[in-house]
Enzyme design. Sequence first.
Site, PDB file in Angstrom:
ATOM      1  N   CYS A   3       0.842  -1.202   0.000  1.00  0.00           N
ATOM      2  CA  CYS A   3       0.000   0.000   0.000  1.00  0.00           C
ATOM      3  C   CYS A   3       0.878   1.254   0.000  1.00  0.00           C
ATOM      4  O   CYS A   3       1.722   1.431   0.874  1.00  0.00           O
ATOM      5  CB  CYS A   3      -0.923   0.000   1.224  1.00  0.00           C
ATOM      6  SG  CYS A   3      -1.839   1.536   1.420  1.00  0.00           S
ATOM      7  N   ASP A  29      -0.053  16.310  -1.902  1.00  0.00           N
ATOM      8  CA  ASP A  29      -0.544  15.460  -2.988  1.00  0.00           C
ATOM      9  C   ASP A  29       0.406  15.576  -4.183  1.00  0.00           C
ATOM     10  O   ASP A  29       0.870  16.666  -4.523  1.00  0.00           O
ATOM     11  CB  ASP A  29      -1.964  15.885  -3.397  1.00  0.00           C
ATOM     12  CG  ASP A  29      -2.651  14.844  -4.253  1.00  0.00           C
ATOM     13  OD1 ASP A  29      -3.615  14.227  -3.771  1.00  0.00           O
ATOM     14  OD2 ASP A  29      -2.215  14.644  -5.410  1.00  0.00           O
ATOM     15  N   HIS A  45      -3.431   1.062   8.498  1.00  0.00           N
ATOM     16  CA  HIS A  45      -4.141   0.853   7.230  1.00  0.00           C
ATOM     17  C   HIS A  45      -5.629   0.658   7.471  1.00  0.00           C
ATOM     18  O   HIS A  45      -6.048  -0.352   8.029  1.00  0.00           O
ATOM     19  CB  HIS A  45      -3.584  -0.336   6.452  1.00  0.00           C
ATOM     20  CG  HIS A  45      -4.266  -0.490   5.121  1.00  0.00           C
ATOM     21  ND1 HIS A  45      -3.885   0.216   4.008  1.00  0.00           N
ATOM     22  CD2 HIS A  45      -5.350  -1.208   4.763  1.00  0.00           C
ATOM     23  CE1 HIS A  45      -4.694  -0.075   2.998  1.00  0.00           C
ATOM     24  NE2 HIS A  45      -5.587  -0.944   3.433  1.00  0.00           N
ATOM     25  N   HIS A  97      -6.456   3.552   0.768  1.00  0.00           N
ATOM     26  CA  HIS A  97      -6.021   3.797   2.151  1.00  0.00           C
ATOM     27  C   HIS A  97      -6.641   5.145   2.508  1.00  0.00           C
ATOM     28  O   HIS A  97      -6.366   6.150   1.835  1.00  0.00           O
ATOM     29  CB  HIS A  97      -4.479   3.822   2.216  1.00  0.00           C
ATOM     30  CG  HIS A  97      -3.907   4.080   3.587  1.00  0.00           C
ATOM     31  ND1 HIS A  97      -2.917   3.296   4.152  1.00  0.00           N
ATOM     32  CD2 HIS A  97      -4.154   5.051   4.491  1.00  0.00           C
ATOM     33  CE1 HIS A  97      -2.598   3.768   5.348  1.00  0.00           C
ATOM     34  NE2 HIS A  97      -3.337   4.844   5.575  1.00  0.00           N
ATOM     35  N   HIS A  99      -7.869   8.647   3.323  1.00  0.00           N
ATOM     36  CA  HIS A  99      -7.134   9.923   3.328  1.00  0.00           C
ATOM     37  C   HIS A  99      -8.094  11.082   3.214  1.00  0.00           C
ATOM     38  O   HIS A  99      -9.137  10.981   2.560  1.00  0.00           O
ATOM     39  CB  HIS A  99      -6.105   9.973   2.189  1.00  0.00           C
ATOM     40  CG  HIS A  99      -6.651   9.624   0.850  1.00  0.00           C
ATOM     41  ND1 HIS A  99      -6.869   8.325   0.445  1.00  0.00           N
ATOM     42  CD2 HIS A  99      -7.066  10.395  -0.178  1.00  0.00           C
ATOM     43  CE1 HIS A  99      -7.371   8.312  -0.773  1.00  0.00           C
ATOM     44  NE2 HIS A  99      -7.511   9.566  -1.174  1.00  0.00           N
TER      45      HIS A  99
HETATM   46  P1  5GP Z   1      -8.393   9.777  -4.138  1.00  0.00           P
HETATM   47  O1  5GP Z   1      -8.777   9.916  -5.573  1.00  0.00           O
HETATM   48  O2  5GP Z   1      -8.151   8.335  -3.766  1.00  0.00           O
HETATM   49  O3  5GP Z   1      -9.317  10.478  -3.181  1.00  0.00           O
HETATM   50  O4  5GP Z   1      -7.026  10.564  -3.971  1.00  0.00           O
HETATM   51  C1  5GP Z   1      -5.787   9.969  -4.124  1.00  0.00           C
HETATM   52  C2  5GP Z   1      -4.785  11.087  -4.245  1.00  0.00           C
HETATM   53  O5  5GP Z   1      -3.510  10.562  -4.001  1.00  0.00           O
HETATM   54  C3  5GP Z   1      -4.747  11.740  -5.624  1.00  0.00           C
HETATM   55  O6  5GP Z   1      -5.034  13.139  -5.486  1.00  0.00           O
HETATM   56  C4  5GP Z   1      -3.322  11.489  -6.112  1.00  0.00           C
HETATM   57  O7  5GP Z   1      -2.787  12.595  -6.795  1.00  0.00           O
HETATM   58  C5  5GP Z   1      -2.587  11.189  -4.821  1.00  0.00           C
HETATM   59  N1  5GP Z   1      -1.469  10.275  -4.953  1.00  0.00           N
HETATM   60  C6  5GP Z   1      -1.468   9.071  -5.591  1.00  0.00           C
HETATM   61  N2  5GP Z   1      -0.279   8.471  -5.455  1.00  0.00           N
HETATM   62  C7  5GP Z   1       0.488   9.306  -4.700  1.00  0.00           C
HETATM   63  C8  5GP Z   1       1.829   9.227  -4.226  1.00  0.00           C
HETATM   64  O8  5GP Z   1       2.567   8.267  -4.467  1.00  0.00           O
HETATM   65  N3  5GP Z   1       2.280  10.276  -3.490  1.00  0.00           N
HETATM   66  C9  5GP Z   1       1.485  11.357  -3.198  1.00  0.00           C
HETATM   67  N4  5GP Z   1       2.048  12.337  -2.469  1.00  0.00           N
HETATM   68  N5  5GP Z   1       0.226  11.458  -3.637  1.00  0.00           N
HETATM   69  C10 5GP Z   1      -0.270  10.451  -4.376  1.00  0.00           C
HETATM   70 ZN    ZN Z   2      -2.306   1.399   3.613  1.00  0.00          ZN
END
Ligand code: 5GP
Ligand code: ZN
Length: 114
Positions: A3, A29, A45, A97, A99
Amino acid sequence: MSCIFCRIAAGEIPSKLVYQDDQVVAFPDIHPAAPVHILVVPRKHVQSVAHLADGDGELAGRLLLAARTVAEQAGVAQSGYRVIINIGDEGGQTVPHLHLHVIGGKQLTGHGTA
Ligand code: 5GP
Ligand code: ZN
């Protein structure tokens, strides 16, 4: 551990942590949607809000308080900001995960439903 957010929280993937405590970490992000775009995640997690247990009440509160602190540190507490949690496929969740997105630094409109 596969993850991505678990690995960031554990320090396995170097990231600029803008906030950390015993239960929560926060980092920018990778694809910011606004001048301020920080992710607040539990070290533990938990896949999503839908996967929170009844006993996770303190953790859930700590996540919200960390979002507040992150917004203060980023300088958007007075101007205003948004805290977004996407849940599951139709909720637009892409990282499984839990957030919180803390987004600000520009005028936001609507409710993010587009
Ligand atoms: P979700 O769409 O799941 O609510 O948001 C996931 C967020 O995680 C997205 O805005 C994406 O840009 C960010 N993200 C995905 N992979 C990574 C990563 O490896 N590092 C960071 N800092 N952000 C990530
Ligand atoms: Zn996780």
